[in-house]
Design a protein around this motif. Structure first.
Motif, PDB file in Angstrom:
ATOM      1  N   LEU A 130      21.890  -0.624 -17.473  1.00  0.00           N
ATOM      2  CA  LEU A 130      22.934  -0.606 -18.463  1.00  0.00           C
ATOM      3  C   LEU A 130      22.800   0.814 -19.080  1.00  0.00           C
ATOM      4  O   LEU A 130      21.532   1.046 -19.324  1.00  0.00           O
ATOM      5  N   THR A 131      23.832   1.731 -19.427  1.00  0.00           N
ATOM      6  CA  THR A 131      23.496   2.650 -20.366  1.00  0.00           C
ATOM      7  C   THR A 131      23.588   2.212 -21.805  1.00  0.00           C
ATOM      8  O   THR A 131      24.065   1.099 -21.973  1.00  0.00           O
ATOM      9  N   ALA A 132      23.266   3.266 -22.707  1.00  0.00           N
ATOM     10  CA  ALA A 132      23.300   2.737 -24.069  1.00  0.00           C
ATOM     11  C   ALA A 132      24.685   2.452 -24.227  1.00  0.00           C
ATOM     12  O   ALA A 132      24.899   1.368 -25.304  1.00  0.00           O
ATOM     13  N   ALA A 133      25.696   3.027 -24.040  1.00  0.00           N
ATOM     14  CA  ALA A 133      26.751   3.128 -24.356  1.00  0.00           C
ATOM     15  C   ALA A 133      27.350   1.857 -23.917  1.00  0.00           C
ATOM     16  O   ALA A 133      28.185   1.125 -24.533  1.00  0.00           O
ATOM     17  N   SER A 134      26.979   1.421 -22.581  1.00  0.00           N
ATOM     18  CA  SER A 134      27.628   0.208 -22.156  1.00  0.00           C
ATOM     19  C   SER A 134      26.965  -1.105 -22.927  1.00  0.00           C
ATOM     20  O   SER A 134      27.400  -2.076 -23.095  1.00  0.00           O
TER      21      SER A 134
ATOM     22  N   GLY B 103      21.763 -11.628 -25.922  1.00  0.00           N
ATOM     23  CA  GLY B 103      20.676 -10.701 -26.183  1.00  0.00           C
ATOM     24  C   GLY B 103      19.670 -10.418 -24.776  1.00  0.00           C
ATOM     25  O   GLY B 103      19.335  -9.246 -24.713  1.00  0.00           O
ATOM     26  N   PHE B 104      19.455 -11.586 -24.203  1.00  0.00           N
ATOM     27  CA  PHE B 104      18.791 -11.400 -22.993  1.00  0.00           C
ATOM     28  C   PHE B 104      19.485 -10.604 -22.057  1.00  0.00           C
ATOM     29  O   PHE B 104      18.978  -9.917 -21.197  1.00  0.00           O
ATOM     30  N   ASP B 105      20.858 -10.959 -21.984  1.00  0.00           N
ATOM     31  CA  ASP B 105      21.720 -10.103 -20.861  1.00  0.00           C
ATOM     32  C   ASP B 105      21.651  -8.557 -21.102  1.00  0.00           C
ATOM     33  O   ASP B 105      21.681  -7.715 -20.117  1.00  0.00           O
ATOM     34  N   VAL B 106      21.376  -8.171 -22.555  1.00  0.00           N
ATOM     35  CA  VAL B 106      21.221  -7.026 -22.917  1.00  0.00           C
ATOM     36  C   VAL B 106      19.948  -6.400 -22.194  1.00  0.00           C
ATOM     37  O   VAL B 106      19.694  -5.399 -21.700  1.00  0.00           O
ATOM     38  N   LEU B 107      18.770  -7.224 -22.505  1.00  0.00           N
ATOM     39  CA  LEU B 107      17.672  -6.684 -22.309  1.00  0.00           C
ATOM     40  C   LEU B 107      17.374  -6.523 -20.745  1.00  0.00           C
ATOM     41  O   LEU B 107      16.917  -5.800 -20.297  1.00  0.00           O
ATOM     42  N   ARG B 108      17.980  -7.635 -19.931  1.00  0.00           N
ATOM     43  CA  ARG B 108      17.640  -7.690 -18.362  1.00  0.00           C
ATOM     44  C   ARG B 108      18.516  -6.524 -17.876  1.00  0.00           C
ATOM     45  O   ARG B 108      18.070  -5.658 -16.860  1.00  0.00           O
ATOM     46  N   GLY B 109      19.849  -6.009 -18.406  1.00  0.00           N
ATOM     47  CA  GLY B 109      20.623  -5.037 -18.048  1.00  0.00           C
ATOM     48  C   GLY B 109      19.926  -3.763 -18.251  1.00  0.00           C
ATOM     49  O   GLY B 109      19.698  -2.596 -17.372  1.00  0.00           O
ATOM     50  N   LEU B 110      19.235  -3.543 -19.369  1.00  0.00           N
ATOM     51  CA  LEU B 110      18.197  -2.190 -19.602  1.00  0.00           C
ATOM     52  C   LEU B 110      17.149  -2.116 -18.903  1.00  0.00           C
ATOM     53  O   LEU B 110      16.505  -1.170 -18.718  1.00  0.00           O
ATOM     54  N   LEU B 111      16.726  -3.159 -18.262  1.00  0.00           N
ATOM     55  CA  LEU B 111      15.492  -3.340 -17.411  1.00  0.00           C
ATOM     56  C   LEU B 111      15.394  -3.241 -16.130  1.00  0.00           C
ATOM     57  O   LEU B 111      14.683  -3.529 -15.140  1.00  0.00           O
ATOM     58  N   GLU B 112      16.607  -3.000 -15.592  1.00  0.00           N
ATOM     59  CA  GLU B 112      17.037  -3.140 -14.140  1.00  0.00           C
ATOM     60  C   GLU B 112      16.310  -1.823 -13.444  1.00  0.00           C
ATOM     61  O   GLU B 112      16.154  -0.892 -14.119  1.00  0.00           O
TER      62      GLU B 112
ATOM     63  N   LEU C   7      25.990  -1.202 -25.952  1.00  0.00           N
ATOM     64  CA  LEU C   7      26.685  -1.285 -27.239  1.00  0.00           C
ATOM     65  C   LEU C   7      27.850  -2.046 -27.244  1.00  0.00           C
ATOM     66  O   LEU C   7      28.309  -2.466 -28.262  1.00  0.00           O
ATOM     67  N   GLN C   8      28.499  -2.218 -26.003  1.00  0.00           N
ATOM     68  CA  GLN C   8      29.858  -2.893 -25.907  1.00  0.00           C
ATOM     69  C   GLN C   8      29.543  -4.353 -25.425  1.00  0.00           C
ATOM     70  O   GLN C   8      30.623  -5.009 -25.604  1.00  0.00           O
ATOM     71  N   MET C   9      28.493  -4.711 -25.223  1.00  0.00           N
ATOM     72  CA  MET C   9      28.020  -6.072 -24.953  1.00  0.00           C
ATOM     73  C   MET C   9      28.345  -7.101 -26.299  1.00  0.00           C
ATOM     74  O   MET C   9      27.881  -6.612 -27.424  1.00  0.00           O
ATOM     75  N   PRO C  10      28.491  -8.389 -25.968  1.00  0.00           N
ATOM     76  CA  PRO C  10      28.819  -9.283 -26.991  1.00  0.00           C
ATOM     77  C   PRO C  10      27.423  -9.434 -28.016  1.00  0.00           C
ATOM     78  O   PRO C  10      27.800  -9.477 -29.351  1.00  0.00           O
ATOM     79  N   TRP C  11      26.251  -9.171 -27.662  1.00  0.00           N
ATOM     80  CA  TRP C  11      25.032  -9.225 -28.808  1.00  0.00           C
ATOM     81  C   TRP C  11      25.317  -8.255 -29.763  1.00  0.00           C
ATOM     82  O   TRP C  11      24.898  -8.506 -30.876  1.00  0.00           O
ATOM     83  N   PHE C  12      25.661  -6.996 -29.498  1.00  0.00           N
ATOM     84  CA  PHE C  12      26.116  -5.809 -30.270  1.00  0.00           C
ATOM     85  C   PHE C  12      27.081  -6.216 -31.137  1.00  0.00           C
ATOM     86  O   PHE C  12      27.292  -5.832 -32.388  1.00  0.00           O
TER      87      PHE C  12
END
Length: 74
Positions: free
Chosen positions: A57-61, A41-50, A63-68
């Motif tokens: 991260l794009t929304a589509a990318s 989940g943190f990996d998603v958050l960090r990617g969205l806050l680059e 959504l492909q991450m393990p957290w989702f």
């Protein structure tokens, strides 16, 4: 300025002689510890806050991450 205090100074800016009074290191992991958000989940958050749009991260990318993927399995 709060975002700089949380995420630190981007690499391309940290090389400039600025006196912002903030660390170049991110404090995001400290503010969102694994007890509150799993590592995936943190990996998603960090990617969205680059900082850089090309690195973010794009929304589509996201959504492909393990957290989702874990949400889809439930």
């Amino acid at each position: 300025m709060n975002i700089v205090h949380l995420l630190g100074i981007p690499d391309e800016v940290s090389l400039m002689p600025l006196s912002l009074g903030v660390s170049a290191q991110s404090k995001l992991q400290e503010k969102v510890p694994e007890e509150r958000l799993s590592q995936v989940g943190f990996d998603v958050l960090r990617g969205l806050l680059e900082y850089g749009p090309k690195d973010r991260l794009t929304a589509a990318s996201a959504l492909q991450m393990p957290w989702f993927a874990a949400v889809k399995d439930d």
